[in-house]
Design an enzyme around this catalytic site. Structure first.
Site, PDB file in Angstrom:
ATOM      1  N   LYS A  22       0.837  -1.214   0.000  1.00  0.00           N
ATOM      2  CA  LYS A  22       0.000   0.000   0.000  1.00  0.00           C
ATOM      3  C   LYS A  22       0.870   1.262   0.000  1.00  0.00           C
ATOM      4  CE  LYS A  22      -1.645   1.702   4.018  1.00  0.00           C
ATOM      5  NZ  LYS A  22      -1.336   3.133   4.210  1.00  0.00           N
ATOM      6  N   ARG A  93      -4.417  10.676   5.020  1.00  0.00           N
ATOM      7  CA  ARG A  93      -3.326  11.621   5.217  1.00  0.00           C
ATOM      8  C   ARG A  93      -2.246  11.523   4.132  1.00  0.00           C
ATOM      9  NH1 ARG A  93      -4.466  13.576   9.782  1.00  0.00           N
ATOM     10  NH2 ARG A  93      -5.932  11.868   9.900  1.00  0.00           N
ATOM     11  N   ARG A 122       0.804  14.960  13.175  1.00  0.00           N
ATOM     12  CA  ARG A 122       1.423  14.590  11.888  1.00  0.00           C
ATOM     13  C   ARG A 122       1.894  15.879  11.211  1.00  0.00           C
ATOM     14  NH1 ARG A 122      -0.216   9.126  10.504  1.00  0.00           N
ATOM     15  NH2 ARG A 122       1.137   9.339   8.706  1.00  0.00           N
ATOM     16  N   ILE A 330       8.981   6.794  16.708  1.00  0.00           N
ATOM     17  CA  ILE A 330       8.534   7.517  15.518  1.00  0.00           C
ATOM     18  C   ILE A 330       7.272   8.320  15.836  1.00  0.00           C
ATOM     19  CG2 ILE A 330       7.880   7.338  13.069  1.00  0.00           C
ATOM     20  CD1 ILE A 330      10.663   6.254  13.491  1.00  0.00           C
TER      21      ILE A 330
HETATM   22  C1  UD1 Z   1       4.848   6.774   6.245  1.00  0.00           C
HETATM   23  C2  UD1 Z   1       3.898   5.608   6.139  1.00  0.00           C
HETATM   24  C3  UD1 Z   1       3.351   5.223   7.512  1.00  0.00           C
HETATM   25  C4  UD1 Z   1       4.501   4.989   8.496  1.00  0.00           C
HETATM   26  C5  UD1 Z   1       5.450   6.180   8.506  1.00  0.00           C
HETATM   27  C6  UD1 Z   1       6.691   5.946   9.356  1.00  0.00           C
HETATM   28  C7  UD1 Z   1       2.958   5.943   3.919  1.00  0.00           C
HETATM   29  C8  UD1 Z   1       1.764   6.200   3.104  1.00  0.00           C
HETATM   30  N1  UD1 Z   1       2.811   5.983   5.253  1.00  0.00           N
HETATM   31  O1  UD1 Z   1       4.092   7.899   6.710  1.00  0.00           O
HETATM   32  O2  UD1 Z   1       2.584   4.036   7.361  1.00  0.00           O
HETATM   33  O3  UD1 Z   1       3.966   4.826   9.793  1.00  0.00           O
HETATM   34  O4  UD1 Z   1       5.904   6.460   7.156  1.00  0.00           O
HETATM   35  O5  UD1 Z   1       7.373   4.842   8.893  1.00  0.00           O
HETATM   36  O6  UD1 Z   1       4.025   5.662   3.407  1.00  0.00           O
HETATM   37  N2  UD1 Z   1       7.601  14.205  10.618  1.00  0.00           N
HETATM   38  C9  UD1 Z   1       7.934  15.499  10.939  1.00  0.00           C
HETATM   39  N3  UD1 Z   1       7.743  16.453   9.990  1.00  0.00           N
HETATM   40  C10 UD1 Z   1       7.272  16.170   8.736  1.00  0.00           C
HETATM   41  C11 UD1 Z   1       6.953  14.841   8.422  1.00  0.00           C
HETATM   42  C12 UD1 Z   1       7.133  13.876   9.398  1.00  0.00           C
HETATM   43  O7  UD1 Z   1       8.365  15.800  12.056  1.00  0.00           O
HETATM   44  O8  UD1 Z   1       7.147  17.085   7.921  1.00  0.00           O
HETATM   45  C13 UD1 Z   1       7.774  13.174  11.647  1.00  0.00           C
HETATM   46  C14 UD1 Z   1       6.510  12.371  11.926  1.00  0.00           C
HETATM   47  O9  UD1 Z   1       5.678  13.035  12.866  1.00  0.00           O
HETATM   48  C15 UD1 Z   1       7.083  11.085  12.458  1.00  0.00           C
HETATM   49  C16 UD1 Z   1       8.347  10.894  11.620  1.00  0.00           C
HETATM   50  O10 UD1 Z   1       8.669  12.200  11.118  1.00  0.00           O
HETATM   51  O11 UD1 Z   1       7.451  11.266  13.801  1.00  0.00           O
HETATM   52  C17 UD1 Z   1       8.213   9.944  10.478  1.00  0.00           C
HETATM   53  O12 UD1 Z   1       7.060  10.254   9.722  1.00  0.00           O
HETATM   54  P1  UD1 Z   1       7.001  10.061   8.150  1.00  0.00           P
HETATM   55  O13 UD1 Z   1       8.095   9.158   7.716  1.00  0.00           O
HETATM   56  O14 UD1 Z   1       6.907  11.384   7.484  1.00  0.00           O
HETATM   57  O15 UD1 Z   1       5.602   9.336   7.971  1.00  0.00           O
HETATM   58  P2  UD1 Z   1       4.745   9.353   6.655  1.00  0.00           P
HETATM   59  O16 UD1 Z   1       5.639   9.487   5.496  1.00  0.00           O
HETATM   60  O17 UD1 Z   1       3.613  10.315   6.798  1.00  0.00           O
END
Ligand code: UD1
Length: 421
Positions: A22, A93, A122, A330
């Site tokens: 996915k 999201r 998020r 995370i």
């Molecule tokens: C993706 C996955 C999700 C998984 C996550 C972490 C998809 C569709 N979803 O979500 O299933 O749980 O990776 O492996 O691929 N963060 C920030 N600032 C940002 C973006 C993220 O601080 O601008 C933080 C988040 O709050 C979190 C960490 O970085 O603590 C990792 O998040 P991220 O890798 O961005 O998650 P997603 O890409 O949204």
């Protein structure tokens, strides 16, 4: 609304095939919008709600999408849309991954701000930092991220946050940079297999990318991208969920069409607990042959233990004699499953981002409320192990990310079925 009923206590036996990933499908479908021609994506879990939502958004933007079995064809020619509205983003999201393709191709994007969710805040600061570094002018207005990319140019950007790298921020910057003049370097890039799969797809489209699967990705912008054909990687989280399904039910199963290399952190922890695991190129054989011992787990970016497996692993530790310590690095608030597991008789306490699990002999079936995708999977696993009947309510969370879960589990012998709430 549907619910799942589980009559627990049955050992899982037999073989199960995992679906395409996915989390690779969503950004790769979004990336088809960077091309001028048709792309064909195979091995797509087309019945997942998140995939259906992504298809709806792509159609809303004006591209033609055909879904046939597990193949999705996107014909982006002439699409004009550049807005991902709230009605879609509020249900998924991951719609944020349209920001990069729209900005790269249309040089303008409006994507609804995703906000927080039950697994905690998020933020999107890294997404915004990345596209601003490429020269996008960004404002937040009316609940939308509005990005003007008329003056994009290659740039050097560090994409690390409080919790390490970001999967979709890396994907967004990489996608926007493919059609941005000059060289872009992403430092502290995410190296999750889904990011690598996306890079492989973009390269087939004609993008110039180096360093995917490392923390430094370099992209040399090109003028145009062509359509491409691509086969998605296997879903490593679905794979891991069935691995725990075997371990928690004293089962013996073979997981087919899987990629064991993408599940190494989980395999390592399960082996440490005493689960017998052997694997070939695309198959994993999981057996529980003896009583397990507790192991501690800390979630980390890939290749560390995935946050998307934390809840399911906790279910296993609930019925493993001794004490295990599970730390979430995370999403520190991602513990909605904890109180539901305790309602089944588990003994878990929370200390900040750390759960201390004292294994109990048995869980007992109970009505359970699913709160998010992976928490729902953890409750299903606990229900499979529990004595008596469990009902998992709000199963639409599960339908976002697990294809035919109750059918696949039934084929492995589980007593599980769907009813209307
Ligand atoms: C993706 C996955 C999700 C998984 C996550 C972490 C998809 C569709 N979803 O979500 O299933 O749980 O990776 O492996 O691929 N963060 C920030 N600032 C940002 C973006 C993220 O601080 O601008 C933080 C988040 O709050 C979190 C960490 O970085 O603590 C990792 O998040 P991220 O890798 O961005 O998650 P997603 O890409 O949204």
């Amino acid at each position: 609304m549907d619910k799942l009923i589980i009559d627990g206590g049955v050992r899982l036996k037999g073989s199960v095939e995992v679906s395409g990933a996915k989390n690779a499908a969503l950004p790769i479908l979004a990336a088809t919008l960077l091309a001028d021609e048709k792309s064909v994506i195979k091995n797509v879990p087309t019945s997942l709600l998140d995939v259906i939502t992504m298809v709806k958004i792509i159609r809303y933007l004006g591209a033609k999408v055909e879904v046939q079995g597990n193949t999705i064809t996107v014909e982006p020619k002439g699409y004009k849309g550049c807005t991902a509205p709230y009605k879609f983003v509020s249900t998924m999201r991951a719609s944020i991954c349209l920001l990069g393709p729209l900005l790269g191709k249309q040089k303008y994007a409006e994507v609804s701000f995703p906000g927080g969710c039950v697994i905690g805040p998020r933020p999107v600061d890294l997404h915004l930092k990345g596209i601003k570094a490429l020269g996008a002018k960004v404002k937040i207005y009316g609940g939308y991220i509005i990005a003007d990319g008329r003056n994009l140019r290659g740039s050097h950007v560090y994409l690390g946050g409080h919790f390490g790298s970001s999967v979709l921020a890396t994907a967004n910057v990489m996608m926007a940079a493919t059609l941005t003049k000059g060289r872009t370097i992403i430092e502290n890039a995410a190296c999750e297999p889904e990011v690598v799969d996306l890079a492989h797809f973009l390269k087939q489209m004609g993008a110039k990318i180096e360093g995917e699967s490392t923390h430094k990705i370099e992209i040399e912008g090109v003028k145009k991208l062509a359509g491409a054909e691509h086969m998605l990687i296997a879903d490593r989280i679905e794979t891991g969920t069935y691995m725990i399904g075997a371990a928690i039910t004293d089962g013996d199963i073979v997981i087919k069409k899987a990629n064991p290399n993408h599940c190494i952190a989980l395999i390592d922890k399960l082996r440490e607990a005493g689960v017998s695991i052997t694997f070939g190129k695309n198959e994993i054989h999981v057996r529980k042959t003896r009583s397990l011992k507790p192991v501690d787990v800390t979630t980390l970016p890939y290749p560390g233990f995935p946050t998307d497996m934390q809840a399911q692993f906790m279910s296993l530790m609930c019925v493993t004699k001794g004490i295990s310590v599970i730390t979430e690095k995370i999403y520190p608030e991602r513990f909605m499953h904890l109180s539901e597991l305790n309602r089944m008789g588990a003994n878990i306490i929370l200390e900040g981002p750390t759960a201390i699990v004292k294994g109990v002999k048995n869980l007992s079936g109970a009505p359970l409320m699913a709160s998010d995708l992976r928490a729902s999977a953890a409750l299903v696993l606990a229900g499979l192990a529990g004595k008596g009947k469990s009902e998992v309510l709000r199963v639409y969370h599960l339908d976002r990310g697990y294809e035919d879960m109750e059918k696949k589990l039934s084929r492995l012998g589980a007593k599980i079925w769907r009813e209307k709430e």
